[in-house]
Design a protein around this motif. Structure first.
Motif, mmCIF file in Angstrom:
data_model
loop_
_atom_site.group_PDB
_atom_site.id
_atom_site.type_symbol
_atom_site.label_atom_id
_atom_site.label_comp_id
_atom_site.label_asym_id
_atom_site.label_seq_id
_atom_site.Cartn_x
_atom_site.Cartn_y
_atom_site.Cartn_z
ATOM 1 N N MET A 75 0.855 -1.172 0.000
ATOM 2 C CA MET A 75 0.000 0.000 0.000
ATOM 3 C C MET A 75 0.904 1.239 0.000
ATOM 4 N N THR A 76 0.746 2.081 -1.016
ATOM 5 C CA THR A 76 1.488 3.337 -1.057
ATOM 6 C C THR A 76 0.523 4.484 -1.283
ATOM 7 N N LEU A 77 0.489 5.367 -0.311
ATOM 8 C CA LEU A 77 -0.300 6.581 -0.390
ATOM 9 C C LEU A 77 0.672 7.738 -0.383
ATOM 10 N N TYR A 78 0.290 8.830 -1.025
ATOM 11 C CA TYR A 78 1.162 9.996 -1.127
ATOM 12 C C TYR A 78 0.437 11.232 -0.639
ATOM 13 N N ILE A 79 1.216 12.144 -0.056
ATOM 14 C CA ILE A 79 0.658 13.401 0.417
ATOM 15 C C ILE A 79 1.633 14.529 0.086
ATOM 16 N N ASP A 80 1.086 15.639 -0.408
ATOM 17 C CA ASP A 80 1.942 16.799 -0.691
ATOM 18 C C ASP A 80 1.912 17.743 0.509
ATOM 19 N N PRO A 81 2.839 18.696 0.558
ATOM 20 C CA PRO A 81 2.895 19.619 1.704
ATOM 21 C C PRO A 81 1.616 20.457 1.818
ATOM 22 N N PRO A 82 1.261 20.856 3.017
ATOM 23 C CA PRO A 82 0.063 21.676 3.215
ATOM 24 C C PRO A 82 0.311 23.133 2.798
ATOM 25 N N THR A 83 0.223 23.382 1.501
ATOM 26 C CA THR A 83 0.487 24.720 0.963
ATOM 27 C C THR A 83 -0.697 25.297 0.207
ATOM 28 N N TRP A 84 -1.806 24.578 0.148
ATOM 29 C CA TRP A 84 -2.962 24.999 -0.635
ATOM 30 C C TRP A 84 -3.965 25.720 0.269
ATOM 31 N N PRO A 85 -4.172 27.033 0.069
ATOM 32 C CA PRO A 85 -5.075 27.783 0.941
ATOM 33 C C PRO A 85 -6.552 27.544 0.611
ATOM 34 N N GLY A 86 -7.354 27.574 1.653
ATOM 35 C CA GLY A 86 -8.798 27.467 1.483
ATOM 36 C C GLY A 86 -9.492 27.492 2.825
ATOM 37 N N HIS A 87 -10.568 28.247 2.916
ATOM 38 C CA HIS A 87 -11.368 28.307 4.141
ATOM 39 C C HIS A 87 -10.539 28.716 5.357
ATOM 40 N N GLY A 88 -9.564 29.604 5.146
ATOM 41 C CA GLY A 88 -8.755 30.104 6.250
ATOM 42 C C GLY A 88 -7.710 29.128 6.771
ATOM 43 N N MET A 89 -7.449 28.045 6.017
ATOM 44 C CA MET A 89 -6.457 27.046 6.439
ATOM 45 C C MET A 89 -5.590 26.675 5.245
ATOM 46 N N LEU A 90 -4.545 25.906 5.529
ATOM 47 C CA LEU A 90 -3.729 25.322 4.470
ATOM 48 C C LEU A 90 -4.048 23.842 4.375
ATOM 49 N N TRP A 91 -3.976 23.313 3.134
ATOM 50 C CA TRP A 91 -4.397 21.941 2.863
ATOM 51 C C TRP A 91 -3.342 21.170 2.085
ATOM 52 N N SER A 92 -3.348 19.859 2.271
ATOM 53 C CA SER A 92 -2.564 18.901 1.499
ATOM 54 C C SER A 92 -3.527 18.066 0.673
ATOM 55 N N HIS A 93 -2.965 17.313 -0.263
ATOM 56 C CA HIS A 93 -3.739 16.374 -1.060
ATOM 57 C C HIS A 93 -3.207 14.971 -0.792
ATOM 58 N N LEU A 94 -4.093 14.055 -0.520
ATOM 59 C CA LEU A 94 -3.749 12.663 -0.246
ATOM 60 C C LEU A 94 -4.249 11.818 -1.402
ATOM 61 N N VAL A 95 -3.349 11.012 -2.011
ATOM 62 C CA VAL A 95 -3.725 10.185 -3.159
ATOM 63 C C VAL A 95 -3.142 8.784 -3.038
ATOM 64 N N SER A 96 -3.690 7.886 -3.844
ATOM 65 C CA SER A 96 -3.148 6.545 -4.034
ATOM 66 C C SER A 96 -2.740 6.411 -5.490
ATOM 67 N N ASP A 97 -1.711 5.621 -5.745
ATOM 68 C CA ASP A 97 -1.379 5.312 -7.137
ATOM 69 C C ASP A 97 -1.762 3.873 -7.475
ATOM 70 N N VAL A 98 -2.634 3.291 -6.614
ATOM 71 C CA VAL A 98 -3.092 1.924 -6.830
ATOM 72 C C VAL A 98 -4.592 1.885 -7.105
ATOM 73 N N SER A 99 -5.386 2.439 -6.183
ATOM 74 C CA SER A 99 -6.843 2.379 -6.358
ATOM 75 C C SER A 99 -7.541 3.362 -5.427
ATOM 76 N N PHE A 100 -8.782 3.686 -5.784
ATOM 77 C CA PHE A 100 -9.583 4.527 -4.910
ATOM 78 C C PHE A 100 -9.979 3.762 -3.660
ATOM 79 N N GLU A 101 -10.158 2.446 -3.781
ATOM 80 C CA GLU A 101 -10.491 1.632 -2.611
ATOM 81 C C GLU A 101 -9.383 1.751 -1.566
ATOM 82 N N GLU A 102 -8.124 1.649 -2.012
ATOM 83 C CA GLU A 102 -6.994 1.801 -1.107
ATOM 84 C C GLU A 102 -6.998 3.192 -0.467
ATOM 85 N N LEU A 103 -7.260 4.200 -1.273
ATOM 86 C CA LEU A 103 -7.293 5.579 -0.782
ATOM 87 C C LEU A 103 -8.381 5.761 0.275
#
Length: 92
Positions: free
Chosen positions: A1-29
């Motif tokens: 199982m490999t999941l990836y996350i980028d740094p929390p640099t994306w602004p929105g709703h007064g906070m910073l956000w990261s994106h969490l993804v899988s390169d295998v499947s949405f079920e894994e994610l």
């Protein structure tokens, strides 16, 4: 199982956000997201939006930290990238 996350640099709703993804499947994610307490409403097309204060939880849970461009590249190469309008996959 490999999941990836980028740094929390994306602004929105007064906070910073990261994106969490899988390169295998949405079920894994979805399974991983549930395991670290991400609500289903945080899922958007092909990723979960993770607030900065939950970033460390994702990394402790096993998500691999990578840059945003690399995250998108891996998601696209896996055939899991979905277009913003229309929802279909982006070509490999």
């Amino acid at each position: 199982m490999t999941l990836y996350i980028d740094p929390p640099t994306w602004p929105g709703h007064g906070m910073l956000w990261s994106h969490l993804v899988s390169d295998v499947s949405f079920e894994e994610l979805h399974t991983f997201a549930r395991s670290i307490g991400c609500p289903t409403r945080a899922f958007e097309r092909d990723h979960y939006d993770v607030p900065a204060h939950r970033y460390a939880d994702a990394v402790r849970g096993g998500a691999v930290e990578i840059g945003s461009k690399e995250l998108v590249r891996r998601l696209t190469e896996a055939g899991l990238r979905r277009r913003k309008h229309g929802g279909g996959p982006v070509g490999r």
